[in-house]
Design an enzyme around this catalytic site. Structure first.
Site, mmCIF file in Angstrom:
data_model
loop_
_atom_site.group_PDB
_atom_site.id
_atom_site.type_symbol
_atom_site.label_atom_id
_atom_site.label_comp_id
_atom_site.label_asym_id
_atom_site.label_seq_id
_atom_site.Cartn_x
_atom_site.Cartn_y
_atom_site.Cartn_z
ATOM 1 N N HIS A 1 0.824 -1.220 0.000
ATOM 2 C CA HIS A 1 0.000 0.000 0.000
ATOM 3 C C HIS A 1 0.859 1.273 0.000
ATOM 4 O O HIS A 1 0.503 2.245 0.663
ATOM 5 C CB HIS A 1 -0.970 -0.022 1.197
ATOM 6 C CG HIS A 1 -0.287 -0.058 2.538
ATOM 7 N ND1 HIS A 1 -0.679 -0.879 3.573
ATOM 8 C CD2 HIS A 1 0.772 0.635 3.019
ATOM 9 C CE1 HIS A 1 0.103 -0.678 4.621
ATOM 10 N NE2 HIS A 1 0.991 0.237 4.315
ATOM 11 N N HIS B 1 -1.436 4.403 10.039
ATOM 12 C CA HIS B 1 -0.126 5.065 10.087
ATOM 13 C C HIS B 1 -0.185 6.419 10.783
ATOM 14 O O HIS B 1 0.635 7.295 10.514
ATOM 15 C CB HIS B 1 0.418 5.287 8.680
ATOM 16 C CG HIS B 1 0.604 4.054 7.858
ATOM 17 N ND1 HIS B 1 -0.442 3.323 7.352
ATOM 18 C CD2 HIS B 1 1.733 3.433 7.430
ATOM 19 C CE1 HIS B 1 0.036 2.301 6.634
ATOM 20 N NE2 HIS B 1 1.342 2.342 6.674
ATOM 21 N N HIS C 1 10.413 -3.498 3.450
ATOM 22 C CA HIS C 1 10.822 -2.094 3.333
ATOM 23 C C HIS C 1 11.155 -1.523 4.700
ATOM 24 O O HIS C 1 10.647 -1.972 5.718
ATOM 25 C CB HIS C 1 9.793 -1.234 2.606
ATOM 26 C CG HIS C 1 8.437 -1.077 3.242
ATOM 27 N ND1 HIS C 1 7.579 -2.116 3.471
ATOM 28 C CD2 HIS C 1 7.767 0.034 3.664
ATOM 29 C CE1 HIS C 1 6.445 -1.656 3.996
ATOM 30 N NE2 HIS C 1 6.547 -0.359 4.143
ATOM 31 N N GLU D 1 4.819 -4.988 8.329
ATOM 32 C CA GLU D 1 3.410 -4.970 7.917
ATOM 33 C C GLU D 1 2.964 -6.305 7.335
ATOM 34 O O GLU D 1 1.762 -6.536 7.164
ATOM 35 C CB GLU D 1 3.175 -3.880 6.860
ATOM 36 C CG GLU D 1 3.285 -2.481 7.417
ATOM 37 C CD GLU D 1 3.181 -1.407 6.332
ATOM 38 O OE1 GLU D 1 2.921 -0.258 6.691
ATOM 39 O OE2 GLU D 1 3.357 -1.724 5.146
HETATM 40 C C1 DHB Z 1 5.735 4.057 2.267
HETATM 41 C C2 DHB Z 1 4.748 4.153 3.247
HETATM 42 C C3 DHB Z 1 4.050 3.026 3.647
HETATM 43 O O1 DHB Z 1 3.021 3.053 4.540
HETATM 44 C C4 DHB Z 1 4.373 1.806 3.138
HETATM 45 O O2 DHB Z 1 3.737 0.729 3.617
HETATM 46 C C5 DHB Z 1 5.355 1.711 2.155
HETATM 47 C C6 DHB Z 1 6.032 2.837 1.726
HETATM 48 C C7 DHB Z 1 6.477 5.248 1.785
HETATM 49 O O3 DHB Z 1 6.338 6.315 2.374
HETATM 50 O O4 DHB Z 1 7.200 5.143 0.776
HETATM 51 FE FE FE Z 2 2.552 1.173 5.352
#
Ligand code: DHB
Ligand code: FE
Length: 277
Positions: free
Chosen positions: A12, A59, A192, A239
């Protein structure tokens, strides 16, 4: 009895909303990600779900660092999005499925899960982006039950606990009166990390093993502690707990129909999967 027809899992990354707003889906940067969705939309046209139970993490739009429930379930007639500061256009409100919300809350509390009940709840990009990807016309054909898992502020629930939560949701859905067709959505990941010295961390080998495990051995990720999952997948890749809970809601044996995996979108390994129960 209600029936879970399948599960859809997707990343997402907020920039997805920007790409949709700009109509950039077919540009070289975005196409490998958006190409993951036509087979999923085709499956949805045949599966015709009435309700979506969405496992996601907030978030900072609805819950902030001052109050962070481990597990929270929405029981509202309607859920609205709001400006999160990403520049993503807001989407139409989602109709709640209040009767299923209360049924889930009552069933889970009876099974000793300590759930926060939210009769008002804003939903952020982790819920809205999967919907915009699945139904690009933004006329939502399903009602919604949001199931929010804390993946942002330590201490986080264990993988074991998230899988157990999902399994309890699955049992409760199947005991829900009526004959609704229920879709499960898992939102977030995959690997990530957005901050600190390891910002930009991506772990393809781990992501692929995790995706494989969802079909072959849904409990695979429970061998890892939260710290080890964060080490492998990144502090935001954690996540994947939302995927794990959503997978738990499906029958133990579920068939993988489709997957897509692409690095990178923003700083994220972006993935999509479809399972049929
Ligand atoms: C980003 C934010 C998110 O909530 C995520 O799950 C992945 C990437 C971002 O800011 O790039
Ligand atoms: Fe996220």
């Amino acid at each position: 009895m209600a029936r879970i027809v399948g599960g859809i899992f997707t990343s997402h990354v907020p920039a997805i909303g920007g790409a949709i707003a700009k109509g950039a889906q077919d540009t070289p940067y975005w196409k490998p990600f958006f190409d993951g969705f036509p087979p999923v939309r085709q499956w949805l046209r045949d599966a015709r779900p009435d309700v979506a139970v969405v496992f996601y993490n907030d978030h900072g739009l609805n819950f902030f660092l001052d109050k962070m429930p481990t597990f929270a379930i929405g029981a509202a007639p309607e859920y609205r999005n709001a400006d999160e500061g990403w520049g993503i256009p807001q989407v139409p409100a989602f109709r709640g499925e209040e009767d299923l919300s209360w049924h889930l809350i009552e069933s889970l509390v009876a099974e000793d899960f300590d759930i926060v009940t939210c009769q008002e709840m804003k939903v952020d990009h982790a819920l809205t982006l999967p919907f915009s990807l699945l139904w690009p016309d933004e006329r939502w054909p399903v009602t919604v039950v949001p199931v929010c898992i804390n993946t942002v502020l330590f201490p986080l629930p264990s993988a074991r606990r998230c899988l157990a939560l999902g399994r309890a949701v699955g049992r409760a859905v199947e005991n829900w009166a009526g004959d609704a067709r229920v879709l499960v959505i898992g939102s977030g990941g995959l690997s990530h990390q957005l901050e600190g010295q390891r910002a930009g961390h991506i772990n393809k080998a781990f992501d692929l093993a995790f995706m494989d495990s969802l079909a072959k051995d849904p409990a695979w990720a429970t061998q890892y502690s939260i710290n080890d999952l964060a080490k492998e997948a990144g502090t935001q890749g954690i996540e994947l707990l939302n995927w794990l809970a959503a997978r738990g809601a499906l029958a133990d044996v579920a068939r993988e129909l489709h997957r897509n995996y692409h690095i990178p979108i923003s700083n994220t390994a972006a993935a999509t999967m479809l399972f049929e129960s």
